[in-house]
Design a protein around this motif. Structure first.
Motif, PDB file in Angstrom:
ATOM      1  N   ILE B 143       0.846  -1.198   0.000  1.00 27.96           N
ATOM      2  CA  ILE B 143       0.000   0.000   0.000  1.00 27.96           C
ATOM      3  C   ILE B 143       0.883   1.250   0.000  1.00 27.96           C
ATOM      4  O   ILE B 143       0.630   2.216  -0.721  1.00 27.96           O
ATOM      5  CB  ILE B 143      -0.940  -0.005   1.234  1.00 27.96           C
ATOM      6  N   GLY B 144       1.958   1.190   0.776  1.00 31.97           N
ATOM      7  CA  GLY B 144       2.850   2.346   0.899  1.00 31.97           C
ATOM      8  C   GLY B 144       3.523   2.718  -0.409  1.00 31.97           C
ATOM      9  O   GLY B 144       3.685   3.906  -0.718  1.00 31.97           O
ATOM     10  N   ILE B 145       3.917   1.714  -1.211  1.00 35.12           N
ATOM     11  CA  ILE B 145       4.597   2.032  -2.475  1.00 35.12           C
ATOM     12  C   ILE B 145       3.591   2.195  -3.614  1.00 35.12           C
ATOM     13  O   ILE B 145       3.988   2.416  -4.760  1.00 35.12           O
ATOM     14  CB  ILE B 145       5.643   0.951  -2.863  1.00 35.12           C
ATOM     15  N   GLY B 146       2.303   2.088  -3.290  1.00 31.91           N
ATOM     16  CA  GLY B 146       1.270   2.323  -4.300  1.00 31.91           C
ATOM     17  C   GLY B 146       0.962   1.123  -5.172  1.00 31.91           C
ATOM     18  O   GLY B 146       0.243   1.234  -6.164  1.00 31.91           O
ATOM     19  N   ARG B 147       1.493  -0.045  -4.810  1.00 30.23           N
ATOM     20  CA  ARG B 147       1.233  -1.243  -5.605  1.00 30.23           C
ATOM     21  C   ARG B 147      -0.183  -1.757  -5.381  1.00 30.23           C
ATOM     22  O   ARG B 147      -0.765  -2.411  -6.234  1.00 30.23           O
ATOM     23  CB  ARG B 147       2.244  -2.330  -5.235  1.00 30.23           C
ATOM     24  N   LYS B 148      -0.704  -1.462  -4.202  1.00 29.82           N
ATOM     25  CA  LYS B 148      -2.060  -1.917  -3.884  1.00 29.82           C
ATOM     26  C   LYS B 148      -2.893  -0.720  -3.450  1.00 29.82           C
ATOM     27  O   LYS B 148      -2.408   0.126  -2.698  1.00 29.82           O
ATOM     28  CB  LYS B 148      -2.000  -2.943  -2.749  1.00 29.82           C
ATOM     29  N   ARG B 149      -4.138  -0.680  -3.899  1.00 29.37           N
ATOM     30  CA  ARG B 149      -5.013   0.420  -3.502  1.00 29.37           C
ATOM     31  C   ARG B 149      -5.840   0.061  -2.302  1.00 29.37           C
ATOM     32  O   ARG B 149      -6.075  -1.084  -2.027  1.00 29.37           O
ATOM     33  CB  ARG B 149      -5.932   0.799  -4.657  1.00 29.37           C
TER      34      ARG B 149
END
Lengths: 61, 149
Positions: B143-149
């Motif tokens: 979530i932090g690196i934006g891979r998962k919303r």
């Protein structure tokens, strides 16, 4: 804990794991519930099938 | 909360996830999921302890115990509770026979718990709680690196 049922332990474990993965992999409550319930049911079902198959295997020794 | 976090914030989120099951999700604003994760991991862990489940010690003679110990340590402070309950002390390495008093004491505690019918189930629950928390830390990272919303 001696009188506790092995099947109930299996159900409890499946419920916890199913709820965890449902919540982890789905965004909405409805979807999480469906996935969680499916995982829990599959865990219990597959375990019972494996247990049934193993019943016919020799104990060895 | 799909935006990418800075390195420091992401590291803090992952650290919180390790210290406190669901803490990383709480930090990232996913409050409901955070509470659900906290409840699930706590229930799994304490079910394991009630069932006399074992917390592993790293034993050089049994290399796989390193993996199990890692899974236990992934629970953060909860692992300390587990070690305190099971071994009556905070210990991570299986004592060698060169320390006979500690070795005998740990063996005595192990034997006492192994007699419980639910010992193996309990150990599985405790390990599962640790593995759940590893997945939560990885989820927070994604979530932090934006891979998962």
């Amino acid at each position: 804990m001696a009188g506790v049922s092995h099947f109930l332990i299996l159900c409890w474990f499946s419920l916890l794991v199913g709820a965890f993965f449902g919540t982890l992999t789905r965004a909405t409550f409805r979807e999480a519930f469906k996935v969680g319930a499916l995982i829990a049911l599959l865990m219990v079902g597959v375990s019972l099938i494996i247990a049934y198959v193993m019943f016919f295997l020799p104990l060895g020794g | 909360m799909s935006e990418t976090k800075g390195g420091g914030k992401m590291a803090l989120a992952c650290l919180l996830a390790w210290v406190f099951p669901g803490g990383g999700h709480w930090f990232l604003g996913r409050r409901v999921k955070s509470v659900v994760f906290l409840v699930l991991v706590l229930m799994t862990f304490f079910t394991g302890l009630v069932m006399q489940g074992r917390v592993y010690l790293a034993n050089p003679e049994q290399p796989l115990t390193y993996l199990a110990t890692f899974a236990n340590v992934a629970l953060g402070p909860l692992d300390l509770i587990g070690r305190r309950v099971f071994y009556e002390r905070i210990i991570y390495i299986f004592p060698s026979e060169s320390d006979p008093n500690l070795y005998q004491e740990i063996m005595r505690l192990n034997r006492a718990k192994i007699l419980a019918v639910t010992h193996e189930y309990g150990t599985t629950f405790v390990l599962a709680a640790g593995l759940m928390n590893i997945l939560l830390i990885l989820d927070v990272f994604d979530i932090g690196i934006g891979r998962k919303r």
